[in-house]
Design an enzyme around this catalytic site. Sequence first.
Site, mmCIF file in Angstrom:
data_model
loop_
_atom_site.group_PDB
_atom_site.id
_atom_site.type_symbol
_atom_site.label_atom_id
_atom_site.label_comp_id
_atom_site.label_asym_id
_atom_site.label_seq_id
_atom_site.Cartn_x
_atom_site.Cartn_y
_atom_site.Cartn_z
ATOM 1 N N LYS A 32 38.898 23.043 37.181
ATOM 2 C CA LYS A 32 38.274 22.398 36.031
ATOM 3 C C LYS A 32 37.688 21.051 36.463
ATOM 4 O O LYS A 32 38.047 20.511 37.498
ATOM 5 C CB LYS A 32 39.301 22.200 34.919
ATOM 6 C CG LYS A 32 39.899 23.524 34.444
ATOM 7 C CD LYS A 32 40.610 23.410 33.115
ATOM 8 C CE LYS A 32 41.998 22.849 33.238
ATOM 9 N NZ LYS A 32 42.818 23.126 32.023
ATOM 10 N N GLY A 33 36.790 20.540 35.631
ATOM 11 C CA GLY A 33 36.078 19.307 35.987
ATOM 12 C C GLY A 33 36.980 18.092 36.025
ATOM 13 O O GLY A 33 38.024 18.046 35.389
ATOM 14 N N GLU B 73 34.599 13.165 34.522
ATOM 15 C CA GLU B 73 34.702 12.325 33.327
ATOM 16 C C GLU B 73 36.140 11.808 33.163
ATOM 17 O O GLU B 73 36.363 10.631 32.907
ATOM 18 C CB GLU B 73 34.291 13.090 32.062
ATOM 19 C CG GLU B 73 33.153 14.097 32.227
ATOM 20 C CD GLU B 73 31.805 13.493 32.556
ATOM 21 O OE1 GLU B 73 31.558 12.337 32.183
ATOM 22 O OE2 GLU B 73 30.999 14.189 33.210
ATOM 23 N N PRO C 203 40.140 18.752 48.414
ATOM 24 C CA PRO C 203 41.048 17.608 48.209
ATOM 25 C C PRO C 203 40.420 16.263 48.530
ATOM 26 O O PRO C 203 40.627 15.285 47.814
ATOM 27 C CB PRO C 203 42.202 17.897 49.181
ATOM 28 C CG PRO C 203 42.081 19.321 49.559
ATOM 29 C CD PRO C 203 40.668 19.743 49.344
ATOM 30 N N LYS C 204 39.663 16.224 49.600
ATOM 31 C CA LYS C 204 39.150 14.918 50.042
ATOM 32 C C LYS C 204 38.106 14.370 49.066
ATOM 33 O O LYS C 204 38.157 13.204 48.681
ATOM 34 C CB LYS C 204 38.540 15.062 51.435
ATOM 35 C CG LYS C 204 38.311 13.749 52.139
ATOM 36 C CD LYS C 204 38.019 13.990 53.602
ATOM 37 C CE LYS C 204 37.902 12.699 54.361
ATOM 38 N NZ LYS C 204 37.776 12.943 55.799
ATOM 39 N N PHE D 66 25.662 8.934 37.543
ATOM 40 C CA PHE D 66 26.637 8.717 36.465
ATOM 41 C C PHE D 66 26.084 9.046 35.083
ATOM 42 O O PHE D 66 26.561 8.527 34.082
ATOM 43 C CB PHE D 66 27.174 7.274 36.503
ATOM 44 C CG PHE D 66 27.577 6.814 37.869
ATOM 45 C CD1 PHE D 66 28.631 7.429 38.537
ATOM 46 C CD2 PHE D 66 26.887 5.804 38.518
ATOM 47 C CE1 PHE D 66 28.993 7.028 39.812
ATOM 48 C CE2 PHE D 66 27.244 5.411 39.799
ATOM 49 C CZ PHE D 66 28.297 6.022 40.439
ATOM 50 N N GLN E 253 36.493 11.267 44.133
ATOM 51 C CA GLN E 253 35.961 11.258 42.775
ATOM 52 C C GLN E 253 36.906 10.550 41.810
ATOM 53 O O GLN E 253 36.472 9.795 40.934
ATOM 54 C CB GLN E 253 35.713 12.685 42.314
ATOM 55 C CG GLN E 253 34.691 12.720 41.201
ATOM 56 C CD GLN E 253 34.265 14.119 40.844
ATOM 57 O OE1 GLN E 253 34.965 15.081 41.127
ATOM 58 N NE2 GLN E 253 33.134 14.237 40.209
ATOM 59 N N ILE F 205 24.876 14.754 43.056
ATOM 60 C CA ILE F 205 24.684 13.307 42.891
ATOM 61 C C ILE F 205 25.768 12.499 43.593
ATOM 62 O O ILE F 205 25.818 11.288 43.465
ATOM 63 C CB ILE F 205 24.593 12.917 41.400
ATOM 64 C CG1 ILE F 205 25.899 13.244 40.653
ATOM 65 C CG2 ILE F 205 23.422 13.605 40.744
ATOM 66 C CD1 ILE F 205 25.933 12.699 39.221
ATOM 67 N N GLY F 206 26.636 13.199 44.306
ATOM 68 C CA GLY F 206 27.628 12.465 45.094
ATOM 69 C C GLY F 206 29.077 12.890 44.954
ATOM 70 O O GLY F 206 29.924 12.436 45.717
#
Lengths: 326, 716
Positions: B678-679, B682, B609-610, B242, B615, B468-469
């Site tokens: 896109k990310g 956050e 998707p999963k 994180f 996330q 990181i996951g």
Amino acid sequence: MKQFQYLRPATQQAVLDVINKPGTKIIAGGTNLVDLMKRGVATPDKLVDINHLPLKNITITKTGLHIGALALNSVVSENDLVAKKQPLLAMALKAGASPQLRNMATVGGNMMQRTRCGYFYDTTMPCNKRVPGSGCGAYEGVNRMHAIFGGSEQCIAVHPSDMCVSLAALDAEVIIAGKKGERRLPFTEFHRLPGDHPEMDNQLTAGELIIGVEIPDNNFSKNSYYLKVRDRQSYAFALVSVAAALDIENGIIQHARLAMGGVAHKPWRLFDAERSLIGKPASEDNFKQAAQLAMQGAKGYGYNSFKLKLGPATIAEALKHAAGLV
Amino acid sequence: MEKVINLNMPSSSDGMSRIDGRLKVTGAAKYSAEYTVEGLTYGVLVGSTITNGTITSMDTKAAEHAPGVLAVVTHLNAPKVPGFQPDPSKPAPKKGPLKIFDDNKIVYNGQPIALVIADTYERALYGASLVKAQYNKEPHQTSLQESIGKGYPPHGDGLYKRGTEDAWKLAPFKVEQEYIVSTNTHNPMELHAIIARWDADDKLTVWDKTQGVKATQNDVARLFKIPVHNVQVNSKFVGGAFGSALRTWPHEVAAIVGAKVVKRPVKLVLSRADMFTSVGYRPYTWQKIAIGATADGKLTGITHEAYGQTSAYENFTEGTVRVSLNTYACPNVNTKYNLVSLNVGTPTWMRGPGEATGAFALESALDELSYDLKLDPIELRLRNYAEVDPESGKPYSSKFLNEAYQMGADHIGWKERKQEPGAVKKDGWFVGYGMGGGMFGAYRDGATVKATMMTDGRLILQTAVSDIGPGTGTAMVLIAAEKMGIPADKITFENGESDLPDAPMQGGSGTTSSVGSAVHDACAELKQKFQKLIGNGDTDNPDYVQVLKQHNLPLLEVTTKSNGGDERKNYSMNSWSVHFVRVLVNAATGVVKIDKVASVADSGHIVSPKTARSQVVGGAIGGIGMALMEESIIDHRYGRYINNNFADYHVPVNADIPQIDALFVNKPDPYINPMGAKGMAEIALIGMAAAVANAVYNASGKRVRELPITPDKVMA
């Protein structure tokens, strides 16, 4: 962690023979003691393992329900006899800790657990409970979790147990074995207030062993409730908790039992509030009046002053639940 | 029949499972602390017990003589770290990273003062308990509130202005309020850990928890003045971070120094308590925000001020006030950003970094304004919808936030919300709805991927990036599978080692965009190579195995760097989110229960998707923690954390979390990268805390402006 000797005496008598020596500690589930040892708060020379002693039974006696000191919190909370006769105890247990901890923790160990006051656990901080005479970090510190009843300038720590709050409410007795035989103590007298000796949590003397608790039969099973207010829904200590038990006939309260957690150095029984309810209808107004009465003598220390308001609100709410008004 | 995935709301069983899921749940995935290294020793740090001052003497004798102890490293005996020494050719910098064991100065409580190394962890831990230090104590300050007058701008005057200053004051409707975000500690499940092994005087291997093996490699090479290629950094699996592993921390240096001292590999795993003082945190931040609006809800001015805490030795800055510049169309915005230097460790980016802090203030204040205007909070936002970037004036590469509003509102049942607070009560609980939005820049950095096709039909992708996951490996495999036209189970993703091709750190929600583009481009190039071999550019998906065999080749490989072009100059690129929350607030006790969550992400095309769903769910839970319970508490008299453990620092448990529905607009961004993705890391958290606070207000009429929203604050 300081090195220690591990002992496992075969019988209860053999345990009693070794536990009166200074520097000796009993270990059962170890859910609190091991933490204390890791943090350097408890530094025993000898650990006496009692997990194998035959003290796990939950049985009906002539006058009530007997629970062995080594019965696991998880087992007691799921036990049929407990569910039927003393549901308040099951509710309190399920509100405590986490399933993983309840699977290890015993009834006797739950009673013997120490405060979770942060100043007690940090050996760089002052704490009269850990080092008598070193001062109280919480008194003028971050005391959000701390006592509003029965504190002293020496210590305002609270006893962290939920189970004990219900046992105090239910007039349980503690059965204690010592070299001279057994003795019984009302549960409400087992834990003590800090006074000038906050290092002493309870009345157990050196060489004594809790072997069980007994809860007398009662008429509370229909109208019991354990309400715990906490910062998250599981695995958090109580800001305030209330064990409420009512014996109601035709809408009139015959008997009442009330105890609070998270507010004192011991489970805090509310005798005056209980008495005020007897003979009265089970109504929200009467519960609120009793809750106000219960708060007499309460004192806030800053961060925890919200408990002066949360306390009575929780008492009234618990009583409403117990009476089936919610 | 193939299952059709509803990408607007994937369920937990939709899409390909995490490629390393089985390894993780069976314990086969090896984390940094789990490597078996010959001759391994164990290090335990000792922290200072004062908050400011100097060490006057240290007694390490008892520790040194304790069984199994090999060394006690302190400032008195530690070999000097070359990179810590001043460069005589340059003026000495006023501030900089903590130089562990370099001198006797103490600037925060818990600062490491010794490393005890022993042949077992238990013996090192016992040895550490025997180290004693004498100090010369000096006054300390750890409270931002008490030192706010000493705030200073980290850059220039810390002021920014667009249009007229304090324009809000002239508006007919205005809100001016203060908001506090408490210190949050990242507390990933996996503790930070490093194994350091010197292979030669100038050659080092580390197994380290890091979000960027290349960055760690460069830092370590610079600090120890050894060639970069002589430093091997391995971080194959990371159990959450994180942001806490986005930089090289003092404990990593300590382990490397320790390994030099004992001439054996050293493993150093931080304790949970160390995690509060060693690897950063979301800084305590005080904000004041004022918003003005016309009677029909058009924003006329925003003034946003923030004071964030930092350490005495470093400036840590984040985009706290930036949210007010560019989230909504508003002609006049002025901001002020100051730091307050305290006797604490340096903060660092924590999921959603400054934007999450800023959005709590902005999205709460907008909610307050909506009640003054008697306007639905979504309608207020729609009336100030930014069609172009309000700051640069550039068009957005893509923005479907209005659709996200609609999707979330429909899903949560927004029409059940009453504008009047405290209007709905059920079984002793107030019921309320709230929403809050988030925005974060959508990035793309250069990244390199090596793609190798083997004769058995396996495709191997290699790049240094950490995972990181979030499901990076899974997304990369899906991108390659689509591009190459081969099944995903034929593809292996290798990452997290510094000798692999270059990739940026995993941070800032940029990995799928950056590394995914490189995977895409590498696969395109590899396919072209095959097509060239068979002289048929039209064969869309050649039979790779057949081609290799025909040409008697053991493999075919490409190493492709992908940078992206000028598109960033022409467009403003961002991801957006909106979080909808239904809460129950106990009328008697102030307890808040989250009843339902719908989080909508407008983050371009959804590659996986999963894992995308996971996330978003994880971000929502992080946001709920920030909103309701997370707070690292210092007793300012001592300057020490008093809740530095998992019993007292509350993160949400299952009982706190209801069904969380992740929804995606799932429309590709045509410009950002070949995938149109896109990310979302956050934005999954940004805005969530405000959504909860706004729902609590709608339910109970109690506006809580200081996080976390614990029962005492609600019932106060």
